[in-house]
Design an enzyme around this catalytic site. Structure first.
Site, PDB file in Angstrom:
ATOM      1  N   LYS A   1       0.663  -1.183  -0.033  1.00  0.00           N
ATOM      2  CA  LYS A   1       0.082   0.222   0.068  1.00  0.00           C
ATOM      3  C   LYS A   1       0.979   1.259   0.006  1.00  0.00           C
ATOM      4  CE  LYS A   1      -0.308  -0.467   5.128  1.00  0.00           C
ATOM      5  NZ  LYS A   1      -1.062  -1.142   6.053  1.00  0.00           N
TER       6      LYS A   1
ATOM      7  N   TYR B   1      16.359  30.067   5.830  1.00  0.00           N
ATOM      8  CA  TYR B   1      15.329  30.805   6.319  1.00  0.00           C
ATOM      9  C   TYR B   1      15.510  31.275   7.770  1.00  0.00           C
ATOM     10  CZ  TYR B   1      12.083  30.530   2.444  1.00  0.00           C
ATOM     11  OH  TYR B   1      11.543  30.697   1.003  1.00  0.00           O
TER      12      TYR B   1
END
Ligand SMILES: *Cc1c(COP(=O)(O)O)cnc(C)c1O
Length: 348
Positions: free
Chosen positions: A38, A248
């Site tokens: 999955k 940042y």
């Protein structure tokens, strides 16, 4: 025009994948060892994973939903079984009835839906204590599924990665069900469940995480090999001076002149902000620490130790699932399934 190779890639170790499956198959002690594929094969690519495991002898595959099943249907051959763990919604019925995949029916409504449609072979999930999906183990499961052609009766362990009394309790409930409820096969164990001992194996095991290099319990340490090796390309190399900041919010500041490189990978690729200030890259054994914050598409690393590295060169991103989990605070499941779509996925 051909599309150029991406500036970031996953090197995927097919031998390690197969070696992990073989170890789990022996350890599980059951006649069959399947594979949970999955979430696009836990981020590695479901088609690549399924093809390799089929070649190694794996016969039983598990996905979550019918969109995932549709991707794998073209690979299915005689003797290969594909089960859809979330069962069938009304919206899925047309596809499910035409598909060689089987639903894992997991609620009384789904059982009724499948029976009313004359659906044919199916699997059934019984909940033995997790209270997530499945018929209630306390109910008359045998009566509820009467008339259905049940291939595999499943249950799922909630605490298999811990030494918890819940494991013993769920095991006892499931063993009791195997004596009362008729199915061709019985299946309980995920990766961690396999490590609890061969008793937990029943007829079929369903590992996911450990196939892909996650160590679910201490018993598997030293046996499970890393499969995923992310690499990113250097887009720019530059010199910064003492006092200069990187990234940042200027969270990292150079204590002296340093050489830094900016790499093409970021949190949009699954390299999440938890690695900020803690992650690392590697080049031929040299450790290159991550500097400052992880951006959406970029990170900065210190390459002062490697004057030879320049724009266009590739470096390895530190992604050992144990170490990276400790650095980032993400579980190995999240580290794998978060790997984004921008990577080229290259099997070796
Ligand atoms: C995801 C899943 C598995 C595989 O679990 P891992 O912990 O990744 O080994 C097995 N069974 C069910 C029902 C699942 O949902």
């Amino acid at each position: 025009m051909d599309i150029a190779p991406a500036p970031l890639r996953l090197r995927l170790d097919g031998d390690a994948l197969v070696s992990n499956w073989r170890w789990l198959a022996v350890q599980g002690g059951s006649p069959a060892c399947g594979a949970a594929v999955k979430a696009d094969g836990y981020g590695l690519g479901a088609v690549g994973v399924t093809t390799r495991l089929m070649r190694a002898g794996c016969r039983d595959f598990f996905v979550s939903n019918w969109a995932e099943a549709a991707v794998l249907e073209p690979l299915l051959e005689d003797g290969i079984s594909l089960s859809v763990l979330h069962g069938v919604r009304a919206e899925d019925m047309a596809q499910a009835l035409a598909s060689p995949a089987r639903p894992v029916l997991c609620s009384p409504t789904q059982v009724a839906r499948w029976r009313d449609a004359g659906g044919g072979p199916c699997d059934v999930m019984v909940d033995t204590g997790m209270n997530r999906l499945g018929l209630d183990w306390r109910d008359d499961v045998s009566g509820q599924i009467e008339g259905l052609a049940v291939m595999t009766l499943l249950s799922h362990l909630s605490c298999a990665d811990e030494d918890s009394p819940v494991n013993v309790e769920q095991f006892a409930r499931f063993r009791h069900l195997t004596r009362r409820v008729r199915a061709q096969r019985y299946s309980l164990a995920n990766s961690a469940g396999i490590c609890l001992g061969a008793d937990y194996g029943f007829d079929l095991t369903r590992p996911g995480l450990a196939l892909y290099g996650g160590v679910p319990r201490a018993e598997a340490a030293g046996h499970i090999r890393q499969v995923v090796h992310p690499q990113a390309q250097i887009i720019q190399r530059r010199r910064v001076q003492a006092g200069d900041a990187v990234g940042y919010n200027a969270t990292w500041q150079a204590d002296r002149d340093r050489e830094i490189a900016t790499l093409n990978i970021g949190y949009a690729d699954g390299y999440r902000r938890g690695f900020s200030g803690r992650g690392e890259a590697h080049a031929d054994g040299a450790c290159l620490p991550l500097l400052g914050r992880v951006s959406m598409d970029l990170i900065g690393i210190d390459v002062s130790a490697r004057p030879d590295l320049s724009e266009g060169d590739w470096v390895d991103i530190g992604y050992d699932l144990g170490a990276a989990s400790a650095q980032s605070g993400l579980s190995p499941y999240e580290l794998l399934t978060g790997l984004g779509r921008r990577f080229d996925r290259l099997w070796g």
